[in-house]
Scaffold this motif. Structure first.
Motif, PDB file in Angstrom:
ATOM      1  N   LEU B  31      43.905 -59.797  52.955  1.00  0.00           N
ATOM      2  CA  LEU B  31      44.077 -60.709  53.736  1.00  0.00           C
ATOM      3  C   LEU B  31      43.044 -61.315  54.757  1.00  0.00           C
ATOM      4  CD1 LEU B  31      45.983 -62.985  54.914  1.00  0.00           C
ATOM      5  CD2 LEU B  31      47.036 -61.576  56.255  1.00  0.00           C
ATOM      6  N   ASP B  32      42.171 -60.202  55.452  1.00  0.00           N
ATOM      7  CA  ASP B  32      41.186 -60.552  56.330  1.00  0.00           C
ATOM      8  C   ASP B  32      40.123 -61.135  55.453  1.00  0.00           C
ATOM      9  OD1 ASP B  32      42.195 -59.122  58.634  1.00  0.00           O
ATOM     10  OD2 ASP B  32      41.762 -57.046  58.001  1.00  0.00           O
ATOM     11  N   SER B  36      38.428 -64.654  56.322  1.00  0.00           N
ATOM     12  CA  SER B  36      36.928 -64.646  56.992  1.00  0.00           C
ATOM     13  C   SER B  36      36.102 -65.449  55.720  1.00  0.00           C
ATOM     14  CB  SER B  36      36.225 -63.432  56.921  1.00  0.00           C
ATOM     15  OG  SER B  36      36.199 -62.513  55.852  1.00  0.00           O
ATOM     16  N   ALA B  37      36.329 -65.440  54.308  1.00  0.00           N
ATOM     17  CA  ALA B  37      35.664 -66.040  53.441  1.00  0.00           C
ATOM     18  C   ALA B  37      36.065 -67.476  53.132  1.00  0.00           C
ATOM     19  CB  ALA B  37      35.745 -65.452  52.174  1.00  0.00           C
ATOM     20  N   LYS B  38      37.422 -67.978  53.684  1.00  0.00           N
ATOM     21  CA  LYS B  38      37.906 -69.102  53.568  1.00  0.00           C
ATOM     22  C   LYS B  38      38.078 -69.448  52.094  1.00  0.00           C
ATOM     23  CE  LYS B  38      36.659 -70.993  57.890  1.00  0.00           C
ATOM     24  NZ  LYS B  38      37.736 -70.417  58.662  1.00  0.00           N
ATOM     25  N   LYS B  39      38.442 -68.510  51.206  1.00  0.00           N
ATOM     26  CA  LYS B  39      38.564 -68.468  49.758  1.00  0.00           C
ATOM     27  C   LYS B  39      39.717 -67.792  49.471  1.00  0.00           C
ATOM     28  CE  LYS B  39      35.718 -67.647  46.539  1.00  0.00           C
ATOM     29  NZ  LYS B  39      34.561 -67.360  45.834  1.00  0.00           N
ATOM     30  N   LEU B  40      40.743 -68.325  48.664  1.00  0.00           N
ATOM     31  CA  LEU B  40      41.764 -67.638  47.869  1.00  0.00           C
ATOM     32  C   LEU B  40      41.584 -67.825  46.424  1.00  0.00           C
ATOM     33  CD1 LEU B  40      44.638 -66.241  48.397  1.00  0.00           C
ATOM     34  CD2 LEU B  40      45.691 -68.551  48.257  1.00  0.00           C
ATOM     35  N   ARG B  41      41.543 -66.564  45.863  1.00  0.00           N
ATOM     36  CA  ARG B  41      41.528 -66.505  44.116  1.00  0.00           C
ATOM     37  C   ARG B  41      42.912 -66.182  43.696  1.00  0.00           C
ATOM     38  NH1 ARG B  41      37.641 -61.621  43.099  1.00  0.00           N
ATOM     39  NH2 ARG B  41      39.019 -60.944  44.730  1.00  0.00           N
ATOM     40  N   VAL B  42      43.217 -67.135  42.948  1.00  0.00           N
ATOM     41  CA  VAL B  42      44.699 -67.069  42.506  1.00  0.00           C
ATOM     42  C   VAL B  42      44.716 -67.052  40.898  1.00  0.00           C
ATOM     43  CG1 VAL B  42      47.063 -68.184  42.476  1.00  0.00           C
ATOM     44  CG2 VAL B  42      45.628 -68.748  44.382  1.00  0.00           C
ATOM     45  N   LYS B  73      46.380 -74.025  51.179  1.00  0.00           N
ATOM     46  CA  LYS B  73      46.272 -74.998  52.474  1.00  0.00           C
ATOM     47  C   LYS B  73      46.466 -74.443  53.643  1.00  0.00           C
ATOM     48  CE  LYS B  73      47.472 -79.851  53.402  1.00  0.00           C
ATOM     49  NZ  LYS B  73      48.714 -79.655  54.175  1.00  0.00           N
ATOM     50  N   ASP B  74      47.880 -73.798  53.735  1.00  0.00           N
ATOM     51  CA  ASP B  74      48.346 -73.156  54.875  1.00  0.00           C
ATOM     52  C   ASP B  74      47.297 -72.033  55.440  1.00  0.00           C
ATOM     53  OD1 ASP B  74      50.050 -75.244  55.300  1.00  0.00           O
ATOM     54  OD2 ASP B  74      51.911 -74.105  54.365  1.00  0.00           O
ATOM     55  N   LEU B  75      46.651 -71.414  54.350  1.00  0.00           N
ATOM     56  CA  LEU B  75      45.759 -70.262  54.758  1.00  0.00           C
ATOM     57  C   LEU B  75      44.606 -70.846  55.459  1.00  0.00           C
ATOM     58  CD1 LEU B  75      45.864 -67.542  51.905  1.00  0.00           C
ATOM     59  CD2 LEU B  75      46.194 -67.137  54.210  1.00  0.00           C
ATOM     60  N   GLY B  76      44.544 -72.015  55.111  1.00  0.00           N
ATOM     61  CA  GLY B  76      43.156 -72.722  55.462  1.00  0.00           C
ATOM     62  C   GLY B  76      41.837 -72.076  54.612  1.00  0.00           C
ATOM     63  N   ALA B  77      42.244 -71.830  53.421  1.00  0.00           N
ATOM     64  CA  ALA B  77      41.204 -71.439  52.293  1.00  0.00           C
ATOM     65  C   ALA B  77      41.016 -72.370  51.452  1.00  0.00           C
ATOM     66  CB  ALA B  77      41.726 -70.009  51.920  1.00  0.00           C
ATOM     67  N   GLU B  78      39.753 -72.425  50.779  1.00  0.00           N
ATOM     68  CA  GLU B  78      39.572 -73.103  49.607  1.00  0.00           C
ATOM     69  C   GLU B  78      40.279 -72.242  48.413  1.00  0.00           C
ATOM     70  OE1 GLU B  78      35.674 -74.120  46.926  1.00  0.00           O
ATOM     71  OE2 GLU B  78      35.419 -73.550  48.906  1.00  0.00           O
ATOM     72  N   ILE B  79      40.853 -73.043  47.248  1.00  0.00           N
ATOM     73  CA  ILE B  79      41.644 -72.099  46.279  1.00  0.00           C
ATOM     74  C   ILE B  79      40.648 -72.174  45.274  1.00  0.00           C
ATOM     75  CG2 ILE B  79      42.458 -74.342  45.081  1.00  0.00           C
ATOM     76  CD1 ILE B  79      45.052 -72.470  45.098  1.00  0.00           C
ATOM     77  N   GLY B  96      40.870 -56.824  40.371  1.00  0.00           N
ATOM     78  CA  GLY B  96      40.121 -57.353  41.508  1.00  0.00           C
ATOM     79  C   GLY B  96      39.597 -58.761  41.334  1.00  0.00           C
ATOM     80  N   ARG B  97      39.935 -59.294  39.944  1.00  0.00           N
ATOM     81  CA  ARG B  97      39.500 -60.785  39.929  1.00  0.00           C
ATOM     82  C   ARG B  97      40.249 -61.807  40.504  1.00  0.00           C
ATOM     83  NH1 ARG B  97      40.141 -61.593  34.009  1.00  0.00           N
ATOM     84  NH2 ARG B  97      39.492 -63.646  34.386  1.00  0.00           N
ATOM     85  N   ALA B  98      41.287 -61.547  41.137  1.00  0.00           N
ATOM     86  CA  ALA B  98      42.196 -62.333  41.831  1.00  0.00           C
ATOM     87  C   ALA B  98      42.803 -61.516  42.917  1.00  0.00           C
ATOM     88  CB  ALA B  98      43.213 -62.939  41.072  1.00  0.00           C
TER      89      ALA B  98
END
Lengths: 249, 266
Positions: B31-32, B36-42, B73-79, B96-98
């Motif tokens: 989560l950290d 910090s990276a403002k990126k979520l890999r889904v 969007k609610d995480l403030g992260a780019e998807i 660990g790819r996502a």
């Protein structure tokens, strides 16, 4: 735990770091190789189908390649054109697409074909095309004077092809054919896509029901490597028996 | 070897093993890292309508994709979408790819041994369907029939258990192949979600496909790697908020055409 399995587990435990590995991004994954031994019967069954499909494809595909190479070298113009078209179409399209066409379109033509038969047919057709092209190179390497001499001695075209052209041609291109065959054996992993239950299909099923993907993929990799080396050894033995020792006596 | 060289070699060995073994005690949580990276890999499966599909422009769409976008969007992260086949939904996460897989993964106790489930964000039914000409009224009618299923799905986990001995189960690597096998007659019937069944039936009216049997009904939710408790807790909080404000219900209704049933939590 039976002694053989305990010994194997001992080997795994003895290698430092096999029990727990840290991936690049700090992901922890604990290896449980026990699960592989629990399913060794399924894996062996899958590997056995891979071996059977590959061996049958080699024998039938070689026969097809020989006929096609002869037709291309000595057949009438129309036949040469058909063989050339077959070779080019197969060599310039993806193997997976060839498999899908055979498996999904034959029933539409009223031909009942199971997954294993469709897989074998696709492998034969594929190996036949590459084999034709490799054999053609071997045939062209036979000196023309040798063929003229055979014809002058009264051998028919077919006899000349069989005794004077094919044998030295096969000897020349044997290593290339062996490599092509190993490629086919490895490519057979994609026939799981049409539900043939070979090694990759079994591995995919086991990893998706046990959730131990890395253990099963590592083991399948090792099995493919062992099968490739085994096939190479057998083919090397055939080469030695037929072309080296067979010539001397 | 001189004494000096020996010392050098030993020091290097110690340093090397320290590098190999060292693992920071206070490792940054997933989560950290996302924050910090403002990126979520889904990880998503875009071959699974109506949950995951590719739209006309080749862009990911579907209810899973809509949920993933709202969550990022609610995480403030780019998807960043990691497209995987159904068999890759859990491996992509474990490798660990996502960071999270949102691909309508039904909650099962077996899957929970490998990954951690968040609270459910939807529900689905698995049904067996086939052409009208194929007679299947009860599970016993499956004997001798070829039934196509897709690997690494809920149908793979449930159909072999409910099908009587003598049923010929045929496994495919993705839903598209299973559907193709049904349409080309390579199987007599196929098991998939009721939603996928509707999509296939509507697209092929000439095949006269009909629902035969209900196999099971299940809830599905996002999954995270084991030990990613912080991320799981944040997603559960997000699911709670978006169940209350109706966002999840709206997404579900938009893509499936039916109302979202009350979602349980655990």
């Amino acid at each position: 735990m039976p002694p053989a399995r305990r010994a194997a587990q001992g080997l795994i435990d003895a290698v430092p770091g096999t029990a727990k590995r840290t991936f690049g991004s700090g992901v922890h994954y604990v290896f449980h190789f026990n699960v592989v031994w629990d399913h060794w019967r399924d894996l062996a069954g899958g590997a056995w189908l891979t071996i059977r499909l590959s061996s049958l494809a080699l024998v039938i595909g070689m026969a097809l390649a020989t006929v096609c190479a002869y037709a291309k070298a000595a057949g009438p113009g129309a036949l040469r054109l058909i063989v050339a078209a077959y070779v080019e179409v197969i060599r310039n399209t993806p193997f997976l697409v060839q498999i899908f066409i055979i498996y999904f379109s034959l029933p539409a033509l009223g031909i009942a074909v199971g997954a294993n038969e469709a897989a074998l047919a696709a492998m034969v057709v594929n190996f036949g095309a590459y084999g034709t092209e490799i054999l053609r190179a071997g045939i062209e390497s036979v000196p023309h004077g040798q063929i003229d001499a055979a014809r002058a001695l009264g051998l028919t075209r077919l006899q000349t092809f069989r005794h004077v052209v094919l044998f030295p041609a096969l000897k020349t291109v044997f290593p290339a054919l062996a490599s092509q065959f190993i490629l086919l054996m490895l490519a057979s992993s994609v026939v799981s896509a049409i539900s043939a239950v070979e090694l990759t299909a079994v591995t995919n099923s086991l990893q998706s029901t046990t959730f131990r993907p890395f253990e099963f993929y590592f083991f399948a990799t090792a099995l493919y490597l062992a099968m490739a080396l085994g096939f190479r050894a057998v083919l090397g033995g055939i080469y030695w028996r037929v072309f080296v020792r067979g010539r001397r006596s | 070897m001189s004494k000096h060289l020996k010392h050098c070699a030993r020091a290097m060995l110690v340093a090397a093993s320290a590098l190999l073994l060292a693992h920071p005690a206070s490792a940054e949580s997933t989560l950290d890292k996302i924050l910090s990276a403002k990126k979520l890999r889904v990880a998503i499966d875009v071959a699974n309508p109506p949950f995951g599909v590719l739209d006309k422009n080749g862009q990911p769409d579907g209810s899973d994709v809509a949920v993933a976008r709202a969550l990022a969007k609610d995480l403030g992260a780019e998807i960043e979408f990691v497209q995987v086949p159904s068999t890759g939904r859990i491996p992509a996460l474990l490798a660990g790819r996502a960071d999270v897989t949102i691909a309508s993964i039904s909650v099962t106790t077996d899957r929970a041994k490998a990954v951690m489930f968040c609270n459910p964000n939807g529900a689905l039914s698995i049904t067996i369907f086939g052409p009208q000409s194929v007679h299947i009224k009860t599970p016993a009618d499956l004997v001798g029939k070829r039934v196509g299923i897709t690997r690494a799905t809920l149908e793979e986990a449930t159909v072999p258990k409910m099908a009587p001995e003598g049923t010929k189960i045929v496994w495919f690597d993705d839903l598209a192949s299973t559907v193709q096998a049904l349409l080309s007659g390579q199987v007599d019937a196929a098991a998939m979600t009721a939603f996928a069944e509707k999509t296939v039936s509507d697209a092929n009216p000439g095949k006269h496909l009909e629902n035969k049997l209900l196999v099971t009904t299940a809830f599905y939710g996002p999954i995270v790697r084991p030990s990613d408790f912080e991320l799981r807790q944040w997603i559960n909080t997000w699911i709670f908020i978006n169940t209350q404000n109706g966002t999840l219900a709206a997404i579900y209704k938009k893509y499936t055409g039916v109302d979202l049933p009350p979602l349980p939590t655990f």
